[in-house]
Design a protein around this motif. Structure first.
Motif, PDB file in Angstrom:
ATOM      1  N   ILE A 232       0.867  -1.187   0.000  1.00 11.86           N
ATOM      2  CA  ILE A 232       0.000   0.000   0.000  1.00 11.86           C
ATOM      3  C   ILE A 232       0.899   1.231   0.000  1.00 11.86           C
ATOM      4  O   ILE A 232       1.764   1.384   0.864  1.00 11.86           O
ATOM      5  CB  ILE A 232      -0.926   0.030   1.235  1.00 11.86           C
ATOM      6  CG1 ILE A 232      -1.648  -1.311   1.408  1.00 11.86           C
ATOM      7  CG2 ILE A 232      -1.919   1.177   1.110  1.00 11.86           C
ATOM      8  CD1 ILE A 232      -2.554  -1.707   0.272  1.00 11.86           C
ATOM      9  N   VAL A 233       0.706   2.112  -0.973  1.00 11.16           N
ATOM     10  CA  VAL A 233       1.555   3.291  -1.144  1.00 11.16           C
ATOM     11  C   VAL A 233       0.684   4.540  -1.101  1.00 11.16           C
ATOM     12  O   VAL A 233      -0.417   4.562  -1.656  1.00 11.16           O
ATOM     13  CB  VAL A 233       2.315   3.227  -2.489  1.00 11.16           C
ATOM     14  CG1 VAL A 233       3.192   4.453  -2.680  1.00 11.16           C
ATOM     15  CG2 VAL A 233       3.162   1.960  -2.555  1.00 11.16           C
ATOM     16  N   VAL A 234       1.185   5.581  -0.448  1.00  9.78           N
ATOM     17  CA  VAL A 234       0.460   6.856  -0.388  1.00  9.78           C
ATOM     18  C   VAL A 234       0.967   7.761  -1.501  1.00  9.78           C
ATOM     19  O   VAL A 234       2.171   7.963  -1.663  1.00  9.78           O
ATOM     20  CB  VAL A 234       0.637   7.540   0.984  1.00  9.78           C
ATOM     21  CG1 VAL A 234      -0.147   8.850   1.030  1.00  9.78           C
ATOM     22  CG2 VAL A 234       0.171   6.613   2.098  1.00  9.78           C
ATOM     23  N   ARG A 235       0.039   8.301  -2.271  1.00  6.69           N
ATOM     24  CA  ARG A 235       0.365   9.128  -3.434  1.00  6.69           C
ATOM     25  C   ARG A 235       0.952  10.474  -3.012  1.00  6.69           C
ATOM     26  O   ARG A 235       0.501  11.116  -2.067  1.00  6.69           O
ATOM     27  CB  ARG A 235      -0.895   9.364  -4.265  1.00  6.69           C
ATOM     28  CG  ARG A 235      -0.711  10.255  -5.486  1.00  6.69           C
ATOM     29  CD  ARG A 235      -2.021  10.508  -6.203  1.00  6.69           C
ATOM     30  NE  ARG A 235      -2.543   9.284  -6.800  1.00  6.69           N
ATOM     31  CZ  ARG A 235      -3.610   8.624  -6.351  1.00  6.69           C
ATOM     32  NH1 ARG A 235      -4.259   9.080  -5.282  1.00  6.69           N
ATOM     33  NH2 ARG A 235      -4.018   7.532  -6.942  1.00  6.69           N
ATOM     34  N   ASP A 236       1.969  10.926  -3.746  1.00  8.02           N
ATOM     35  CA  ASP A 236       2.537  12.258  -3.559  1.00  8.02           C
ATOM     36  C   ASP A 236       1.456  13.286  -3.891  1.00  8.02           C
ATOM     37  O   ASP A 236       0.828  13.229  -4.946  1.00  8.02           O
ATOM     38  CB  ASP A 236       3.743  12.428  -4.494  1.00  8.02           C
ATOM     39  CG  ASP A 236       4.586  13.648  -4.147  1.00  8.02           C
ATOM     40  OD1 ASP A 236       4.032  14.624  -3.621  1.00  8.02           O
ATOM     41  OD2 ASP A 236       5.791  13.613  -4.424  1.00  8.02           O
TER      42      ASP A 236
ATOM     43  N   ARG B 133       0.252  -3.319  -6.251  1.00  8.81           N
ATOM     44  CA  ARG B 133       0.411  -2.019  -5.590  1.00  8.81           C
ATOM     45  C   ARG B 133      -0.932  -1.299  -5.555  1.00  8.81           C
ATOM     46  O   ARG B 133      -1.571  -1.154  -6.600  1.00  8.81           O
ATOM     47  CB  ARG B 133       1.433  -1.176  -6.352  1.00  8.81           C
ATOM     48  CG  ARG B 133       1.517   0.286  -5.911  1.00  8.81           C
ATOM     49  CD  ARG B 133       2.537   1.024  -6.755  1.00  8.81           C
ATOM     50  NE  ARG B 133       2.605   2.441  -6.451  1.00  8.81           N
ATOM     51  CZ  ARG B 133       3.470   3.287  -7.005  1.00  8.81           C
ATOM     52  NH1 ARG B 133       4.335   2.833  -7.902  1.00  8.81           N
ATOM     53  NH2 ARG B 133       3.466   4.565  -6.683  1.00  8.81           N
ATOM     54  N   TRP B 134      -1.346  -0.915  -4.369  1.00 11.70           N
ATOM     55  CA  TRP B 134      -2.514  -0.050  -4.231  1.00 11.70           C
ATOM     56  C   TRP B 134      -2.012   1.324  -3.812  1.00 11.70           C
ATOM     57  O   TRP B 134      -1.263   1.451  -2.833  1.00 11.70           O
ATOM     58  CB  TRP B 134      -3.474  -0.579  -3.152  1.00 11.70           C
ATOM     59  CG  TRP B 134      -4.264  -1.785  -3.590  1.00 11.70           C
ATOM     60  CD1 TRP B 134      -4.178  -2.473  -4.759  1.00 11.70           C
ATOM     61  CD2 TRP B 134      -5.270  -2.445  -2.814  1.00 11.70           C
ATOM     62  NE1 TRP B 134      -5.067  -3.502  -4.786  1.00 11.70           N
ATOM     63  CE2 TRP B 134      -5.763  -3.518  -3.611  1.00 11.70           C
ATOM     64  CE3 TRP B 134      -5.822  -2.246  -1.548  1.00 11.70           C
ATOM     65  CZ2 TRP B 134      -6.752  -4.383  -3.157  1.00 11.70           C
ATOM     66  CZ3 TRP B 134      -6.815  -3.097  -1.099  1.00 11.70           C
ATOM     67  CH2 TRP B 134      -7.279  -4.155  -1.898  1.00 11.70           C
ATOM     68  N   THR B 135      -2.419   2.343  -4.553  1.00 14.16           N
ATOM     69  CA  THR B 135      -2.000   3.712  -4.254  1.00 14.16           C
ATOM     70  C   THR B 135      -3.203   4.503  -3.734  1.00 14.16           C
ATOM     71  O   THR B 135      -4.255   4.519  -4.379  1.00 14.16           O
ATOM     72  CB  THR B 135      -1.424   4.401  -5.509  1.00 14.16           C
ATOM     73  OG1 THR B 135      -0.330   3.619  -6.005  1.00 14.16           O
ATOM     74  CG2 THR B 135      -0.919   5.796  -5.165  1.00 14.16           C
TER      75      THR B 135
ATOM     76  N   GLY C 176      -2.691  -5.632   2.773  1.00 15.23           N
ATOM     77  CA  GLY C 176      -1.340  -5.434   2.284  1.00 15.23           C
ATOM     78  C   GLY C 176      -0.400  -5.075   3.411  1.00 15.23           C
ATOM     79  O   GLY C 176      -0.728  -5.193   4.593  1.00 15.23           O
ATOM     80  N   PHE C 177       0.794  -4.617   3.033  1.00 17.12           N
ATOM     81  CA  PHE C 177       1.797  -4.186   4.004  1.00 17.12           C
ATOM     82  C   PHE C 177       2.331  -2.834   3.553  1.00 17.12           C
ATOM     83  O   PHE C 177       2.123  -2.389   2.421  1.00 17.12           O
ATOM     84  CB  PHE C 177       2.935  -5.203   4.112  1.00 17.12           C
ATOM     85  CG  PHE C 177       3.911  -5.112   2.961  1.00 17.12           C
ATOM     86  CD1 PHE C 177       5.059  -4.336   3.059  1.00 17.12           C
ATOM     87  CD2 PHE C 177       3.669  -5.787   1.761  1.00 17.12           C
ATOM     88  CE1 PHE C 177       5.938  -4.231   1.990  1.00 17.12           C
ATOM     89  CE2 PHE C 177       4.546  -5.692   0.687  1.00 17.12           C
ATOM     90  CZ  PHE C 177       5.685  -4.904   0.801  1.00 17.12           C
ATOM     91  N   ALA C 178       3.068  -2.191   4.439  1.00 19.69           N
ATOM     92  CA  ALA C 178       3.720  -0.927   4.080  1.00 19.69           C
ATOM     93  C   ALA C 178       4.681  -0.536   5.181  1.00 19.69           C
ATOM     94  O   ALA C 178       4.642  -1.067   6.292  1.00 19.69           O
ATOM     95  CB  ALA C 178       2.693   0.180   3.873  1.00 19.69           C
TER      96      ALA C 178
END
Length: 302
Positions: A194-198, A215-217, A233-235
């Motif tokens: 899990i990724v946080v969008r800029d 990848r989930w953003t 997910g993980f992060a």
């Protein structure tokens, strides 16, 4: 043109507060005739009767009670206008615009904002919550006065504010937490990250992405944390933001061979320190102080 002046309303209120014309005269150092004339002018101009006399008591009529409620608000607002004018004369700003990276602990930020608002009650605060380059983009665009970001800006004053510790984490039921062997970064690539969008538009940046097969953003850090708590997910997550989840066991650090923790340096940036007003300086001072209270992975797990 108003039919009644603020001073006449003040005299009316003084009669109410002090229980009569004689008492009001003694308290506000105005002659009794001046106060009578002020009240008579109000009643004549507006066509209402404000007081009735019962024995030695001067009491409000129903119309007077209604007018008093409005007058309280009117005089309070007039006092605020005067206070704001005094504030402007002293060079105190009326608005403070701040962009701050979402990894900064919200509970500490709230304390900072509350302290500054208590000291400067007429200050309007505009807060932009950003990710990665977003805060600096806001500062460069002249949209905020102060930025808190993981990146510095060339040509502007930046100081190191604090370090935010990140840990690799997932829910206790996640597959990555079901094995006893120490995980490698290669092990992680086969699982959803899990990724946080800029939040920056012109200079978006990926931070911490492992080129995972899935990848989930998302746009908000809290969304990321919620997804990971629910096993999606993980992060790498900022420890100050997940301290409660770590203590409750809703999130568990991944057992990595190396690289389980990372540190991100947050910077405090503004265009010109000399141009900052008293409220901005108070914000900076309180932010520096609260930053020293930052929890770490050790304290969160103790």
């Amino acid at each position: 043109m108003l039919k009644v002046t603020l001073e006449q309303w003040r005299m009316f209120k003084a009669v109410v507060e002090h229980g009569g014309f004689n008492q009001a005269s003694a308290q506000i150092h105005k002659s009794q005739s001046s106060i009578h004339n002020a009240v008579n002018k109000i009643e004549t101009s507006l066509g209402v009767k404000l007081f009735r006399v019962e024995g030695r008591k001067t009491l409000l009529t129903p119309a007077g009670e209604l007018m008093l409620r409005r007058v309280d608000y009117l005089l309070e607002e007039a006092s605020k206008v005067e206070t704001i004018a005094e504030t402007l004369a002293e060079g105190i700003e009326t608005k403070l615009r701040i962009a701050i990276d979402a990894i900064f602990p919200s509970h500490l930020l709230y304390k900072v904002l509350d302290k500054v608002s208590q000291e400067f009650p007429f200050l309007r605060i505009e807060l932009v919550e950003s990710v990665l380059n977003g805060a600096n983009e806001q500062l460069q665009g002249g949209l905020v006065d102060i930025a808190v970001s993981a990146f510095t800006l060339e040509g502007l004053f930046s100081e190191e504010l604090c370090q935010i510790e990140f840990i690799a984490a997932a829910s206790p039921e996640h597959t990555l937490n079901q094995t006893e062997k120490a995980l490698t970064l290669e092990d992680l690539k086969s699982h959803r990250q899990i990724v946080v969008r800029d939040s920056a538009v012109s200079k978006s940046h990926d931070s911490g992405w492992l080129q995972a097969s899935q990848r989930w953003t998302v746009s908000h850090m809290r969304t990321s944390i919620d997804m990971i708590k629910n096993g999606f997910g993980f992060a790498w997550l900022p420890v100050p933001l997940i301290a409660k989840e770590l203590q409750s066991g809703e999130l568990v650090p991944l057992n990595l061979q190396s690289g389980q923790t990372r540190k991100v340096q947050l910077h405090l940036t503004f265009v010109d320190g000399d141009s900052l007003g008293p409220a901005a300086r108070a914000f900076l001072g309180e932010l520096r102080y609260q930053s020293m209270m930052m929890p770490t992975a050790e304290t969160s797990n103790s």
